[in-house]
Design a protein around this motif. Structure first.
Motif, PDB file in Angstrom:
ATOM      1  N   ILE A 126       0.976  -1.116  -0.687  1.00  9.75           N
ATOM      2  CA  ILE A 126       0.030   0.275  -0.284  1.00  9.75           C
ATOM      3  C   ILE A 126       0.723   1.544   0.120  1.00  9.75           C
ATOM      4  O   ILE A 126       0.893   2.504  -0.382  1.00  9.75           O
ATOM      5  CB  ILE A 126      -0.695  -0.020   0.898  1.00  9.75           C
ATOM      6  CG1 ILE A 126      -1.623  -1.314   1.248  1.00  9.75           C
ATOM      7  CG2 ILE A 126      -1.294   1.249   1.390  1.00  9.75           C
ATOM      8  CD1 ILE A 126      -2.894  -1.602   1.981  1.00  9.75           C
ATOM      9  N   LYS A 127       2.053   1.751   1.178  1.00  7.23           N
ATOM     10  CA  LYS A 127       2.924   2.688   0.480  1.00  7.23           C
ATOM     11  C   LYS A 127       3.574   2.722  -0.443  1.00  7.23           C
ATOM     12  O   LYS A 127       3.742   3.725  -1.019  1.00  7.23           O
ATOM     13  CB  LYS A 127       4.200   2.043   1.831  1.00  7.23           C
ATOM     14  CG  LYS A 127       3.885   2.710   3.221  1.00  7.23           C
ATOM     15  CD  LYS A 127       4.750   2.117   4.236  1.00  7.23           C
ATOM     16  CE  LYS A 127       4.272   2.430   5.402  1.00  7.23           C
ATOM     17  NZ  LYS A 127       5.445   1.865   6.483  1.00  7.23           N
ATOM     18  N   GLU A 128       3.452   1.335  -1.659  1.00  6.98           N
ATOM     19  CA  GLU A 128       4.661   2.129  -2.564  1.00  6.98           C
ATOM     20  C   GLU A 128       3.527   2.572  -3.598  1.00  6.98           C
ATOM     21  O   GLU A 128       3.997   2.585  -4.533  1.00  6.98           O
ATOM     22  CB  GLU A 128       4.795  -0.545  -2.653  1.00  6.98           C
ATOM     23  CG  GLU A 128       5.778   0.218  -4.308  1.00  6.98           C
ATOM     24  CD  GLU A 128       6.641   1.416  -4.585  1.00  6.98           C
ATOM     25  OE1 GLU A 128       6.858   2.231  -5.473  1.00  6.98           O
ATOM     26  OE2 GLU A 128       7.431   1.308  -3.361  1.00  6.98           O
ATOM     27  N   PHE A 129       1.745   1.988  -3.318  1.00  5.49           N
ATOM     28  CA  PHE A 129       0.826   1.791  -4.203  1.00  5.49           C
ATOM     29  C   PHE A 129       0.846   3.955  -4.024  1.00  5.49           C
ATOM     30  O   PHE A 129       0.847   4.266  -5.354  1.00  5.49           O
ATOM     31  CB  PHE A 129      -0.200   1.260  -4.408  1.00  5.49           C
ATOM     32  CG  PHE A 129      -1.202   1.357  -5.203  1.00  5.49           C
ATOM     33  CD1 PHE A 129      -1.227   0.689  -6.386  1.00  5.49           C
ATOM     34  CD2 PHE A 129      -1.964   2.416  -4.805  1.00  5.49           C
ATOM     35  CE1 PHE A 129      -2.129   0.724  -7.108  1.00  5.49           C
ATOM     36  CE2 PHE A 129      -3.420   2.487  -6.083  1.00  5.49           C
ATOM     37  CZ  PHE A 129      -3.436   1.477  -7.108  1.00  5.49           C
ATOM     38  N   VAL A 130       0.845   4.159  -2.872  1.00  6.93           N
ATOM     39  CA  VAL A 130       0.529   5.705  -2.609  1.00  6.93           C
ATOM     40  C   VAL A 130       1.682   6.368  -3.157  1.00  6.93           C
ATOM     41  O   VAL A 130       1.716   7.348  -3.818  1.00  6.93           O
ATOM     42  CB  VAL A 130       0.820   5.973  -1.146  1.00  6.93           C
ATOM     43  CG1 VAL A 130       0.469   7.184  -0.354  1.00  6.93           C
ATOM     44  CG2 VAL A 130      -0.711   5.100   0.056  1.00  6.93           C
ATOM     45  N   LYS A 131       3.082   5.743  -2.476  1.00  5.70           N
ATOM     46  CA  LYS A 131       3.993   6.326  -3.917  1.00  5.70           C
ATOM     47  C   LYS A 131       4.306   6.795  -5.654  1.00  5.70           C
ATOM     48  O   LYS A 131       3.950   7.361  -5.607  1.00  5.70           O
ATOM     49  CB  LYS A 131       5.492   6.070  -3.295  1.00  5.70           C
ATOM     50  CG  LYS A 131       6.290   5.995  -1.672  1.00  5.70           C
ATOM     51  CD  LYS A 131       7.440   5.539  -1.714  1.00  5.70           C
ATOM     52  CE  LYS A 131       7.912   5.859   0.006  1.00  5.70           C
ATOM     53  NZ  LYS A 131       9.061   4.885   0.067  1.00  5.70           N
ATOM     54  N   THR A 136       2.620  10.238 -10.108  1.00  7.39           N
ATOM     55  CA  THR A 136       2.215  10.317 -11.009  1.00  7.39           C
ATOM     56  C   THR A 136       1.064  11.533 -11.412  1.00  7.39           C
ATOM     57  O   THR A 136       0.290  12.150 -12.254  1.00  7.39           O
ATOM     58  CB  THR A 136       1.200   9.195 -11.637  1.00  7.39           C
ATOM     59  OG1 THR A 136       0.542   8.952 -10.254  1.00  7.39           O
ATOM     60  CG2 THR A 136       2.532   8.095 -11.802  1.00  7.39           C
ATOM     61  N   THR A 137       0.974  12.219  -9.939  1.00  7.96           N
ATOM     62  CA  THR A 137      -0.195  13.291  -9.805  1.00  7.96           C
ATOM     63  C   THR A 137       0.675  14.680  -9.553  1.00  7.96           C
ATOM     64  O   THR A 137       1.876  15.073  -9.825  1.00  7.96           O
ATOM     65  CB  THR A 137      -0.817  13.065  -8.442  1.00  7.96           C
ATOM     66  OG1 THR A 137      -1.495  11.700  -8.412  1.00  7.96           O
ATOM     67  CG2 THR A 137      -1.489  14.196  -8.353  1.00  7.96           C
ATOM     68  N   LYS A 138       0.714  15.264 -10.593  1.00  5.66           N
ATOM     69  CA  LYS A 138       1.671  16.471 -11.402  1.00  5.66           C
ATOM     70  C   LYS A 138       1.774  17.844 -10.078  1.00  5.66           C
ATOM     71  O   LYS A 138       3.132  17.978  -9.725  1.00  5.66           O
ATOM     72  CB  LYS A 138       0.684  17.004 -11.999  1.00  5.66           C
ATOM     73  CG  LYS A 138       1.300  18.489 -12.668  1.00  5.66           C
ATOM     74  CD  LYS A 138       0.781  19.346 -13.743  1.00  5.66           C
ATOM     75  CE  LYS A 138      -0.001  20.559 -13.782  1.00  5.66           C
ATOM     76  NZ  LYS A 138      -0.645  20.717 -14.805  1.00  5.66           N
ATOM     77  N   ASN A 139       0.993  17.852  -9.152  1.00 10.23           N
ATOM     78  CA  ASN A 139       0.963  18.988  -7.836  1.00 10.23           C
ATOM     79  C   ASN A 139       1.573  17.936  -6.759  1.00 10.23           C
ATOM     80  O   ASN A 139       2.458  18.364  -6.087  1.00 10.23           O
ATOM     81  CB  ASN A 139      -0.837  19.410  -7.395  1.00 10.23           C
ATOM     82  CG  ASN A 139      -1.397  19.784  -8.920  1.00 10.23           C
ATOM     83  OD1 ASN A 139      -0.726  20.458  -8.980  1.00 10.23           O
ATOM     84  ND2 ASN A 139      -1.952  19.663  -8.500  1.00 10.23           N
ATOM     85  N   TRP A 143       6.669  16.579  -3.332  1.00  9.32           N
ATOM     86  CA  TRP A 143       7.029  15.986  -2.443  1.00  9.32           C
ATOM     87  C   TRP A 143       7.540  14.956  -2.427  1.00  9.32           C
ATOM     88  O   TRP A 143       7.755  13.847  -0.938  1.00  9.32           O
ATOM     89  CB  TRP A 143       5.890  15.684  -1.645  1.00  9.32           C
ATOM     90  CG  TRP A 143       5.467  17.408  -1.033  1.00  9.32           C
ATOM     91  CD1 TRP A 143       6.026  18.277  -0.575  1.00  9.32           C
ATOM     92  CD2 TRP A 143       3.943  18.139  -1.745  1.00  9.32           C
ATOM     93  NE1 TRP A 143       5.368  19.696  -0.438  1.00  9.32           N
ATOM     94  CE2 TRP A 143       3.806  19.252  -1.122  1.00  9.32           C
ATOM     95  CE3 TRP A 143       2.516  17.568  -2.554  1.00  9.32           C
ATOM     96  CZ2 TRP A 143       2.599  20.318  -1.321  1.00  9.32           C
ATOM     97  CZ3 TRP A 143       1.535  18.687  -2.476  1.00  9.32           C
ATOM     98  CH2 TRP A 143       2.161  20.326  -2.268  1.00  9.32           C
ATOM     99  N   VAL A 144       7.330  13.530  -3.421  1.00 10.44           N
ATOM    100  CA  VAL A 144       7.703  12.413  -3.503  1.00 10.44           C
ATOM    101  C   VAL A 144       9.329  12.402  -3.793  1.00 10.44           C
ATOM    102  O   VAL A 144       9.331  12.513  -5.050  1.00 10.44           O
ATOM    103  CB  VAL A 144       6.987  11.246  -3.799  1.00 10.44           C
ATOM    104  CG1 VAL A 144       7.845   9.797  -3.841  1.00 10.44           C
ATOM    105  CG2 VAL A 144       5.296  11.722  -3.622  1.00 10.44           C
TER     106      VAL A 144
END
Length: 145
Positions: A126-131, A136-139, A143-144
């Motif tokens: 789940i942590k990896e999926f969140v990262k 892939t989210t521009k904004n 932070w990643v």
């Protein structure tokens, strides 16, 4: 206040009628909190579900008037209109894609997690999926790491 007090039971009856072929709901246990009782009314007896529901409801109850639905409810209410009409106005604000769509997007994201890992996803998966989602989210790219 009467309308708000009846919403958990009404929502539970609709949910159980739609997904569980039942309209019977559990009685409220005055020794337990609101989330526990709502989870039981929905037909769930899992303490983890009650904890998750508590978190979800806490996050979504902290609106304080800064979003479309809360602002609209306050605005319509400031004209001294009927409270039921104020609530209806606020609920109509949820239909817009910039407000109500946020909840829908979260549910779609959770379905993606389940499709990817099934019902037994590990914390690490789940942590990896969140990262990956954030990358892939521009904004959120900044932070990643």
């Amino acid at each position: 206040m009467n309308l708000i007090a009846k919403l958990p039971a009404l929502a539970s009856i609709i949910y159980k009628n739609s997904f569980k072929d039942s309209t019977e709901i559990e009685d409220i246990n005055p020794c337990r909190d609101w989330s526990y009782n709502f989870a039981r009314m929905l037909g769930f007896d899992n303490p983890q579900f009650a904890d998750l529901l508590r978190l979800y409801l806490t996050i979504h109850s902290d609106h304080e008037g800064g979003n479309v639905s809360a602002h609209t409810t306050h605005l319509v209410g400031s004209a001294l209109t009927d409270p039921y009409l104020s609530l209806a106005a606020g609920l109509n604000g949820l239909a817009g894609p910039l407000h109500g769509l946020a909840n829908q997007e979260v549910l779609l994201w959770l379905q993606q997690v389940q499709n990817e890992y099934g019902d037994d996803a590990s914390e690490e998966q789940i942590k990896e999926f969140v990262k990956e989602t954030l990358k892939t989210t521009k904004n959120f790219k900044k932070w990643v790491t």
